[in-house]
Design an enzyme around this catalytic site. Structure first.
Site, PDB file in Angstrom:
ATOM      1  N   CYS A  62      -4.565  -5.077  -7.902  1.00  0.00           N
ATOM      2  CA  CYS A  62      -4.451  -4.571  -6.531  1.00  0.00           C
ATOM      3  C   CYS A  62      -3.163  -3.773  -6.339  1.00  0.00           C
ATOM      4  CB  CYS A  62      -4.547  -5.703  -5.528  1.00  0.00           C
ATOM      5  SG  CYS A  62      -3.222  -6.934  -5.660  1.00  0.00           S
ATOM      6  N   HIS A  80      -1.546 -10.311  -2.205  1.00  0.00           N
ATOM      7  CA  HIS A  80      -2.270  -9.047  -2.337  1.00  0.00           C
ATOM      8  C   HIS A  80      -1.359  -7.892  -1.946  1.00  0.00           C
ATOM      9  CE1 HIS A  80      -5.965  -6.757  -2.775  1.00  0.00           C
ATOM     10  NE2 HIS A  80      -5.740  -6.159  -1.627  1.00  0.00           N
TER      11      HIS A  80
END
Length: 721
Positions: free
Chosen positions: A298, A466
């Site tokens: 990510c 994230h």
């Protein structure tokens, strides 16, 4: 003129190939070789004895008749069949010609001649494609190559299928050649150069060439995960990308992640997924087209997004500039020969990564790697593949955007932790920096969440641990990626007043219906739900740079440097001007194995002292900057200079519980001239005296005046001044 023996030998070889292709049903290629054999026999007849002339002419006529039969018997077979194979070959032919034209237009005469020649060699292997525009382009390429050459080509004269005039060309390897009567022109190559600078806009503040020790460091850390990634040099801009068959990476397919393996069907190339593949569709990459799949990267995807957004917003190529081959306007181009070169900043320098264009798909033809929503463009998949290759495969342990953005762009990484409870964290100053510097294009920014409780994740819509790409920051609020459900999300009807919608050019109703992953979020919510900002700064903010590549052996000095830093690597920084400015120091630890990256237990930092001389004790004198040890490969230290600032500093590399030899790069960026040099150990002379201290010689301390003089005594004489 060649001898009759040579001409006859070549004619026989051409005739053999003609018969072979004739038997295989390859009519156009067979006719091509029959005509070549006939012409060679006619040339042999001219220089042969009188009794040999007639038999040679008869055989030549026989070959010409057979060639004409093949051309007229099935005329439809001479047309280009729009099959996948022919489309691929045509793209390869046009690619080769364009490469030659680009070099020609840039004034690279010798390279252009070589590329024109290679293009013609390749194209003439497929006489059935030699029609229309391609035929005209090939003939023009031939004329241009002849014009550029100092000497004419001296190979056999031949004709394309429907060409009335004989033309001279360089044949492919499997075409019969006469022996050349003049020397071959070998183009000169650029001398490989390796510079200390990370940007062409920066001046090197010191010696530009590397020491032998530095070369060994770079050589050692070129092998990453058992593969070699050599430094990127000017000579690599002449990398060739054409092959007789599509390129396949000698290192094989990348290792798949467990989630990929679960759905994997096979590896395919872009032309199996798209009828008209390209690298970037349109004038600039579109960050909204980026789609992440099952790879745990990510932070890399967020890095691609902010880089693509920067390109579109400021019109300056950033990530697309590192993809080769390129057109004359420096745009990456699709290579039908499947070879690509990616320039990544890894282990202290820009490095060359070669990949093919095989990508994994599932049984439904869906890519199992990051991709573009525009099915025809592949810049996302190519860049991800190159980075994953260096990192050991698609089974990637995860990273952070400081590391990923530095690899993609070479921009200076800075980590800013969100520490609301600590007195030295100034949230207003940070916001002002983000807003002003993003607007100027000085910095690329991402932000990451930490661990979130299940309840916080559910109510916020954010993903724990994230990375999110920061696209814009404005005084009214800030803008981030992925689906926020709190204040100023598209579901928030209370805060989105008509005035605010007009100010930010944002329609929450449309955003709710069309989920492109972009949302606005208020700054206080960012500080509540996120852990850290990753900021990568444009090196062109500075004027001067210098770097040093070194190693620090595990056995040098104590494991911990709590009490002494005498054996730590130390450097003298001399800022020779009284002007205000800044010097930024970036320490980069080289990583050569994915396991080291997966569980990085090496903590590094920099200490800065105000003296410019060797330091022996870590807190005597107290450090001007007491660096915090972190397990990231990068640590940034900033020295701000004012009119009364110290001009000489000592830089000390520090490592927590040193257990292994580390290789590192210390790179400085400055707004003013400076000198960065390694401090050598002044104690280069050593003498060892062996003796004993017991019995009568153990006289005790001065409290025992009668025996104290019996203690061992030594006289030290210093010869130097």
């Amino acid at each position: 003129m060649s001898s009759p023996t040579d001409l006859l030998g070549n004619a026989v070889e051409a005739a053999k190939k003609a018969v072979q292709f004739d038997q295989e049903g390859e009519t156009n290629i067979s006719a091509y070789y029959y005509e070549a054999a006939a012409r060679l026999l006619e040339q042999a007849a001219i220089v042969s004895s009188p009794e040999s002339i007639e038999p040679l002419k008869e055989k030549a006529d026989e070959y010409k008749n057979r060639a004409n039969e093949l051309k007229t018997k099935t005329p439809e077979e001479s047309k280009i069949v729009e099959s996948d194979g022919n489309r691929s070959k045509l793209k390869q032919c046009y690619f080769l010609l364009q490469q030659a034209i680009d070099e020609d237009e840039q004034g690279e005469r010798e390279d252009a001649v070589e590329l024109y020649t290679k293009a013609i060699e390749y194209i003439t292997q497929f006489p059935d494609l030699m029609q229309g525009e391609l035929k005209a382009l090939t003939l023009r390429a031939l004329d241009r190559a002849e014009e550029l050459k100092e000497r004419p080509l001296v190979y056999i004269i031949n004709s394309f299928n429907t060409l009335d005039t004989d033309v001279c060309f360089n044949p492919p390897d499997n075409v019969v050649q006469q022996k050349p009567t003049s020397s071959v022109i070998v183009p000169t190559r650029q001398k490989p150069e390796l510079h200390r600078g990370s940007s062409a806009h920066l001046q090197i503040s010191g010696q530009d060439t590397y020491s032998e020790e530095e070369k060994l460091v770079l050589l050692y850390t070129s092998k990453i995960n058992k593969r070699d990634y050599v430094p990127f040099m000017s000579v690599d801009l002449s990398e060739r990308f054409q092959y007789s068959i599509p390129f396949t990476d000698k290192d094989g397919y990348l290792t798949l992640s467990p989630k990929q393996k679960r759905d994997f069907y096979k590896f395919v190339r872009p032309d199996e997924l798209s009828s008209d593949p390209c690298i970037v569709y349109g004038p600039a990459p579109n960050y909204l087209s980026i789609k992440q799949t099952v790879i745990s990267d990510c932070s890399f995807v967020a890095s691609l997004a902010v880089s693509a957004s920067y390109e579109k917003r400021f019109g300056r190529k950033l990530v697309t500039a590192i993809i080769y081959p390129q057109s004359k306007d420096k745009r990456p181009v699709y290579n039908p020969f499947s070879k690509y070169m990616i320039k990544l900043h890894i282990n202290g320098v820009a490095r060359k990564v070669i990949i093919d264009d095989y990508f994994p798909i599932d049984r439904f033809g869906r890519l199992l790697c990051s991709y573009s929503s525009n099915k025809n463009e592949f810049w996302i998949s190519l860049l991800e593949k190159a980075y994953m290759k260096v990192m050991g495969g698609y089974d990637f342990p995860g990273s952070n955007s400081n590391i990923d953005l530095h690899a993609l762009t070479g921009w200076v990484p800075e980590r800013v932790a969100i520490r609301m409870k600590e007195a030295d964290f100034n949230k207003d100053s940070l916001f002002a920096t983000l807003e002003s510097r993003l607007a100027k294009g000085d910095v690329l920014v991402t932000v990451a969440t930490g661990e979130l409780s299940e309840n916080d994740a559910e109510r916020s819509g954010l993903v724990p641990t994230h990375a999110y790409a920061v696209m814009d920051v404005q005084t009214v609020k800030g803008k981030f990626e992925n689906k926020w459900r709190g204040n100023y999300s598209e579901l928030d009807t209370r805060h989105w007043t008509p005035e605010l919608q007009n100010l930010l050019n944002y329609d929450p109703n449309s955003a709710a219906q069309f989920d492109n992953g972009v949302f606005w979020i208020d700054y206080d919510s960012v500080l509540s739900f996120f852990d850290v900002f990753y900021m990568n700064w444009n090196p062109e903010l500075f004027k001067y740079t210098y770097c040093i590549h070194q190693s620090w052996h595990a056995g040098t000095g104590p494991v911990k440097d709590l009490y002494t830093v005498a054996c730590n690597p130390q450097y003298s920084l001399d800022v020779g001007t009284e002007a205000s400015g800044a010097v930024w120091l970036l320490l980069t630890r080289h990583i050569t194995d994915i396991e080291d990256f997966r569980e990085n237990k090496e903590y590094i930092t920099l200490f800065v002292y105000k003296n410019g001389r060797k330091v022996y004790y870590p807190f005597d004198p107290p450090p001007y900057i007491d660096g915090v040890k972190i397990n990231s490969p990068h640590y940034l230290c900033k020295i701000i200079l004012g009119p009364g600032s110290t001009r000489k500093y000592t830089i000390v590399v520090s490592q927590y519980e040193k257990s292994t030899t580390i290789y590192y790069t210390l790179r400085a960026y400055a707004t003013c001239p400076f000198a960065l040099t390694k401090i050598k150990d002044p104690y280069v002379e050593e003498r060892q005296v062996t003796g004993e201290w017991k019995g009568i010689t153990a006289g005790g301390c001065p409290n025992h005046p009668t025996t104290y003089p019996n203690n061992p005594k030594f006289k030290v004489e210093i010869d130097s001044a």
